[in-house]
Structures are given as structure tokens and as C-alpha cells.
Write a protein that holds these residues in place. Sequence first.
Motif, PDB file in Angstrom:
ATOM      1  N   LEU A  22       0.822  -1.205   0.000  1.00  0.00           N
ATOM      2  CA  LEU A  22       0.000   0.000   0.000  1.00  0.00           C
ATOM      3  C   LEU A  22       0.857   1.257   0.000  1.00  0.00           C
ATOM      4  CD1 LEU A  22      -2.740   1.419   0.263  1.00  0.00           C
ATOM      5  CD2 LEU A  22      -2.545   1.142   2.752  1.00  0.00           C
ATOM      6  N   LEU A  23       1.894   1.297   0.826  1.00  0.00           N
ATOM      7  CA  LEU A  23       2.759   2.476   0.895  1.00  0.00           C
ATOM      8  C   LEU A  23       3.502   2.706  -0.412  1.00  0.00           C
ATOM      9  CD1 LEU A  23       4.206   1.996   4.497  1.00  0.00           C
ATOM     10  CD2 LEU A  23       2.520   3.691   3.767  1.00  0.00           C
ATOM     11  N   ILE A  24       4.007   1.620  -1.011  1.00  0.00           N
ATOM     12  CA  ILE A  24       4.713   1.763  -2.286  1.00  0.00           C
ATOM     13  C   ILE A  24       3.741   2.204  -3.386  1.00  0.00           C
ATOM     14  CG2 ILE A  24       5.953   0.503  -4.089  1.00  0.00           C
ATOM     15  CD1 ILE A  24       7.228  -1.177  -1.903  1.00  0.00           C
ATOM     16  N   GLY A  25       2.517   1.657  -3.349  1.00  0.00           N
ATOM     17  CA  GLY A  25       1.517   2.067  -4.336  1.00  0.00           C
ATOM     18  C   GLY A  25       1.162   3.541  -4.212  1.00  0.00           C
ATOM     19  N   LEU A  26       1.028   4.035  -2.977  1.00  0.00           N
ATOM     20  CA  LEU A  26       0.734   5.450  -2.774  1.00  0.00           C
ATOM     21  C   LEU A  26       1.894   6.330  -3.236  1.00  0.00           C
ATOM     22  CD1 LEU A  26      -0.993   5.299   0.731  1.00  0.00           C
ATOM     23  CD2 LEU A  26      -2.078   5.867  -1.449  1.00  0.00           C
ATOM     24  N   GLY A  27       3.111   5.881  -2.976  1.00  0.00           N
ATOM     25  CA  GLY A  27       4.265   6.644  -3.444  1.00  0.00           C
ATOM     26  C   GLY A  27       4.329   6.701  -4.960  1.00  0.00           C
ATOM     27  N   ALA A  35       4.213  13.997 -12.342  1.00  0.00           N
ATOM     28  CA  ALA A  35       4.396  14.156 -13.787  1.00  0.00           C
ATOM     29  C   ALA A  35       3.201  14.875 -14.407  1.00  0.00           C
ATOM     30  CB  ALA A  35       4.607  12.793 -14.438  1.00  0.00           C
ATOM     31  N   TRP A  36       1.992  14.513 -13.949  1.00  0.00           N
ATOM     32  CA  TRP A  36       0.783  15.173 -14.475  1.00  0.00           C
ATOM     33  C   TRP A  36       0.780  16.655 -14.126  1.00  0.00           C
ATOM     34  CZ3 TRP A  36      -2.960  17.244 -11.116  1.00  0.00           C
ATOM     35  CH2 TRP A  36      -4.088  17.789 -11.765  1.00  0.00           C
ATOM     36  N   LYS A  37       1.136  16.994 -12.869  1.00  0.00           N
ATOM     37  CA  LYS A  37       1.112  18.396 -12.462  1.00  0.00           C
ATOM     38  C   LYS A  37       2.170  19.214 -13.186  1.00  0.00           C
ATOM     39  CE  LYS A  37      -1.260  19.774  -9.802  1.00  0.00           C
ATOM     40  NZ  LYS A  37      -1.178  19.887  -8.367  1.00  0.00           N
ATOM     41  N   ASN A 196       3.034  19.638  -4.478  1.00  0.00           N
ATOM     42  CA  ASN A 196       3.692  18.999  -3.346  1.00  0.00           C
ATOM     43  C   ASN A 196       3.821  17.489  -3.525  1.00  0.00           C
ATOM     44  OD1 ASN A 196       3.703  21.517  -1.958  1.00  0.00           O
ATOM     45  ND2 ASN A 196       1.562  21.194  -1.398  1.00  0.00           N
ATOM     46  N   HIS A 197       3.638  17.017  -4.745  1.00  0.00           N
ATOM     47  CA  HIS A 197       3.584  15.577  -4.969  1.00  0.00           C
ATOM     48  C   HIS A 197       4.929  14.889  -4.703  1.00  0.00           C
ATOM     49  CE1 HIS A 197      -0.451  16.029  -6.481  1.00  0.00           C
ATOM     50  NE2 HIS A 197      -0.035  16.939  -7.346  1.00  0.00           N
ATOM     51  N   LEU A 198       6.037  15.571  -4.981  1.00  0.00           N
ATOM     52  CA  LEU A 198       7.336  14.969  -4.704  1.00  0.00           C
ATOM     53  C   LEU A 198       7.500  14.732  -3.206  1.00  0.00           C
ATOM     54  CD1 LEU A 198      10.087  13.980  -5.591  1.00  0.00           C
ATOM     55  CD2 LEU A 198      10.922  16.353  -5.500  1.00  0.00           C
ATOM     56  N   TYR A 200       5.092  14.337  -1.029  1.00  0.00           N
ATOM     57  CA  TYR A 200       4.187  13.252  -0.638  1.00  0.00           C
ATOM     58  C   TYR A 200       4.784  11.893  -1.016  1.00  0.00           C
ATOM     59  CZ  TYR A 200       0.667  16.941  -0.126  1.00  0.00           C
ATOM     60  OH  TYR A 200      -0.018  18.065   0.260  1.00  0.00           O
ATOM     61  N   ALA A 201       5.377  11.811  -2.206  1.00  0.00           N
ATOM     62  CA  ALA A 201       5.966  10.546  -2.649  1.00  0.00           C
ATOM     63  C   ALA A 201       7.112  10.137  -1.726  1.00  0.00           C
ATOM     64  CB  ALA A 201       6.464  10.676  -4.088  1.00  0.00           C
ATOM     65  N   LEU A 202       7.965  11.083  -1.377  1.00  0.00           N
ATOM     66  CA  LEU A 202       9.078  10.772  -0.480  1.00  0.00           C
ATOM     67  C   LEU A 202       8.569  10.335   0.892  1.00  0.00           C
ATOM     68  CD1 LEU A 202      11.573  13.642  -1.386  1.00  0.00           C
ATOM     69  CD2 LEU A 202      11.675  11.244  -2.078  1.00  0.00           C
ATOM     70  N   THR A 203       7.461  10.935   1.332  1.00  0.00           N
ATOM     71  CA  THR A 203       6.891  10.550   2.622  1.00  0.00           C
ATOM     72  C   THR A 203       6.427   9.096   2.595  1.00  0.00           C
ATOM     73  OG1 THR A 203       6.194  12.812   3.097  1.00  0.00           O
ATOM     74  CG2 THR A 203       5.078  11.046   4.295  1.00  0.00           C
ATOM     75  N   TRP A 204       5.680   8.711   1.537  1.00  0.00           N
ATOM     76  CA  TRP A 204       5.180   7.332   1.456  1.00  0.00           C
ATOM     77  C   TRP A 204       6.321   6.337   1.321  1.00  0.00           C
ATOM     78  CZ3 TRP A 204       0.799   7.045   3.474  1.00  0.00           C
ATOM     79  CH2 TRP A 204      -0.233   7.937   3.204  1.00  0.00           C
ATOM     80  N   PHE A 205       7.318   6.659   0.480  1.00  0.00           N
ATOM     81  CA  PHE A 205       8.455   5.748   0.336  1.00  0.00           C
ATOM     82  C   PHE A 205       9.263   5.688   1.631  1.00  0.00           C
ATOM     83  CE2 PHE A 205       8.297   6.737  -4.440  1.00  0.00           C
ATOM     84  CZ  PHE A 205       7.587   5.582  -4.703  1.00  0.00           C
TER      85      PHE A 205
END
Length: 228
Positions: A22-27, A35-37, A196-198, A200-205
Motif C-alpha cells: 500500500l505504501l509503495i503504491g501510494l508513493g 508528472a501530471w502536475k 507537493n507531490h514529490l 508526498y511521494a518521499l513521505t510514502w516511500f
Amino acid sequence: MTTERAGFPWILTVACAAALALLIGLGAWQVRRLAWKEGLIAQAQAAGLAAPVPLADLAALPDPEFRRVVLPCDFQNRPHVELQSIHDGQPGMRLIAACEGWLVDLGFVPETISARPARASAAIPAITAVVRRTDPPGAFSPPPRNGRFFARDAEVMSGALGVEAARPFTLYAEESAWPQWAALTPSPPPPAFSNNHLGYALTWFGLAIVLIGFYVALLRRRLRKSAS
């Protein structure tokens, strides 16, 4: 005296594996959102730098948001409705008119200005505007009263201005349709994007790495206890 040997922690392993997936999927999802933003920001910047297009060509664009357009309409002699608004902390209203089937936000007028200019005898030259998408109002938005709107309801505004089909866009004037009326301030909203997606991604990873460390430490402790 014998010691009972604990078995392999299958339940803990399955639970940690599910949480890790789940965490890797969210990241990964946040990486895709990043990329979209970034593409959306690049689109807005490119559209802002492009030359204005004629209003007649706007409907043919696959996604006209952020494009600049030339408005040939005589707004001084057209009806408009008023939208309650706040600009730079000051209450007032925004004047909304129509031009060839498109809603046009002509700008902000402070609430302290009650007078409206007289209709002009001659039309002014065409003005430019920028296209922004208009989200539908919320379910609890108050209805219009006495010709004044309290939510940017494109469908109802279009009906009030005689526009047959409401479009989900508003054209924000970049220049004043009443150059002689200083109270009117054209103010297109800036293309503000929260990216802020980067983070958020670093947080999940990062949480995934912490989970792995927690599982390994707990497993080693369990195995040492089993071996003793």
C-alpha cells in the motif's frame, strides 16, 4: 525443562507485506501525479506565452484552458450580472457578461461604488482575455437574488444573459472594457498550482523503508527468541 519454540510469524509477515504494498503504491501514485502536475504547469506557461487566438477559433481547441483570446464584443452596451466577490481583501462584485456564447468576467468593482457608467455611444476596440475552467458551485451555494449571484454558476448565469449553452469556462478580461471607468479592475486569477507531490511521494516511500526496518528488527528478535 524444554522451551516452546515459536513458529514463523506468518500473520505479521502478511500484514507487513500488505502495508508495504500500500505504501509503495501510494508513493508511485504521487510520482504519477507529479508528472501530471508538471505537464499542467508547462501547458499553462506555454498557453500564456502564445499569441491570443480569435474567439471564433476557441471552441475548436481540444483544451482551451489558459489560452488567451481576443474578444470583439461591445461590453459597454451589453447586459451583465454581478457576482459577489472579494478582491485584495475588499468586498465587491465582479461583472459577468456574455460574448458570442462565452461567459466573460470583466473585472472587479468595489462595493463602495454603487454607480454604473452610462452606455457608450461607440464601441471600444477588442480586448484580450484568458480562459479558465469554471467548476460547478457546491450544493449549498446560495441562489442569486435581485440579479446578484453569490456563486459562479455558469449555467444559471448563461440563462440570465441569454446564452443558450453554458460552457464550463470563463474568459477573464485582461484589459478594461470601460477604460474611462477607473473603478473596474480586470483581474484574471493567476494559474496557481500546488505541486507537493514529490514531498508526498518521499513521505510514502520513507514510511515503506521504516516499515521494512521495523519488520526486520521484529523478525530478528522473534528468531533469536525462538532459538533460545
